[in-house]
Design a protein around this motif. Structure first.
Motif, PDB file in Angstrom:
ATOM      1  N   PRO A 165      10.357   5.080   3.459  1.00  0.00           N
ATOM      2  CA  PRO A 165       8.995   5.071   2.919  1.00  0.00           C
ATOM      3  C   PRO A 165       8.820   6.050   1.757  1.00  0.00           C
ATOM      4  N   THR A 224       5.511   6.850  -1.343  1.00  0.00           N
ATOM      5  CA  THR A 224       4.056   6.994  -1.274  1.00  0.00           C
ATOM      6  C   THR A 224       3.396   5.881  -2.065  1.00  0.00           C
ATOM      7  N   GLY A 225       2.116   5.669  -1.831  1.00  0.00           N
ATOM      8  CA  GLY A 225       1.384   4.610  -2.510  1.00  0.00           C
ATOM      9  C   GLY A 225       1.251   4.818  -4.003  1.00  0.00           C
ATOM     10  N   SER A 274       8.119   1.308  -0.420  1.00  0.00           N
ATOM     11  CA  SER A 274       9.310   1.726   0.298  1.00  0.00           C
ATOM     12  C   SER A 274      10.535   1.346  -0.508  1.00  0.00           C
ATOM     13  N   ARG A 317       0.830  -1.206   0.000  1.00  0.00           N
ATOM     14  CA  ARG A 317       0.000   0.000   0.000  1.00  0.00           C
ATOM     15  C   ARG A 317       0.864   1.255   0.000  1.00  0.00           C
ATOM     16  N   THR A 318       1.863   1.277   0.851  1.00  0.00           N
ATOM     17  CA  THR A 318       2.842   2.353   0.834  1.00  0.00           C
ATOM     18  C   THR A 318       4.163   1.741   0.418  1.00  0.00           C
TER      19      THR A 318
END
Length: 171
Positions: free
Chosen positions: A140, A142-143, A113, A110-111
């Motif tokens: 991290p 972003t999605g 990395s 989903r996110t």
């Protein structure tokens, strides 16, 4: 490498919060003003009049809250310039000499990395983005960040992908 290579991650959540916050703030301000001015035909001193005005103020406050949260979100930026790899997200900055970066891998989910490995192939540890004491082996993104764009950025920068894609290789 003397020229700068840069990848700015797209932030859909930031845009969504800014736009929805602006729409809610305008709707709330318009609704409160219309209720206060008596444009809805409600009795001036009645409970419905003040209820409609309070609802407009509540929607205005929610919109301003969304706007503030949207402005607070920071977009991750990856850069390679003058022999240094940089990851920037607001005040959180990671700087690594380019010679110390051996390979990379992208964690999908989903996110998304980005994980970096040293020249021996071991994953690097980074301090937590949230300011906690824990460390993590990835940065991290972003999605909405496309893994293909990250691969293109890293290949342009000259960083090869990790040859062993298994993160549980037993080392």
């Amino acid at each position: 490498m003397s020229e700068m290579v840069r990848l700015t991650c797209p932030m859909g959540r930031k845009r969504a919060e800014l736009w929805s916050g602006a729409v809610l703030a305008l709707a709330g301000a318009g609704g409160a003003a219309a209720a206060y001015a008596g444009l809805w035909g409600l009795p001036e001193q009645g409970a419905l009049h003040w209820g409609a005005a309070a609802l407009g103020v509540a929607v205005l406050a929610a919109g301003l809250g969304l706007l503030a949260d949207g402005l607070r979100l920071r977009v991750p930026v990856l850069e390679v310039e003058d022999g240094e790899f940089r990851y920037t997200r607001g005040r959180y900055i990671v700087r690594i000499p380019f010679a110390d970066v051996g390979s990379y891998y992208v964690l999908r989910g989903r996110t998304r990395s980005l994980g970096l490995c040293d020249v021996t192939g071991r994953p690097r540890q980074f301090p937590s983005v949230q300011g906690r004491r824990a460390s993590r082996p990835y940065l991290p993104l972003t999605g909405l960040t496309s893994p293909d764009k990250v691969d293109a950025f890293m290949s342009t920068a000259g960083i090869p992908p990790r040859s062993d894609r298994s993160l549980t290789s037993g080392r």
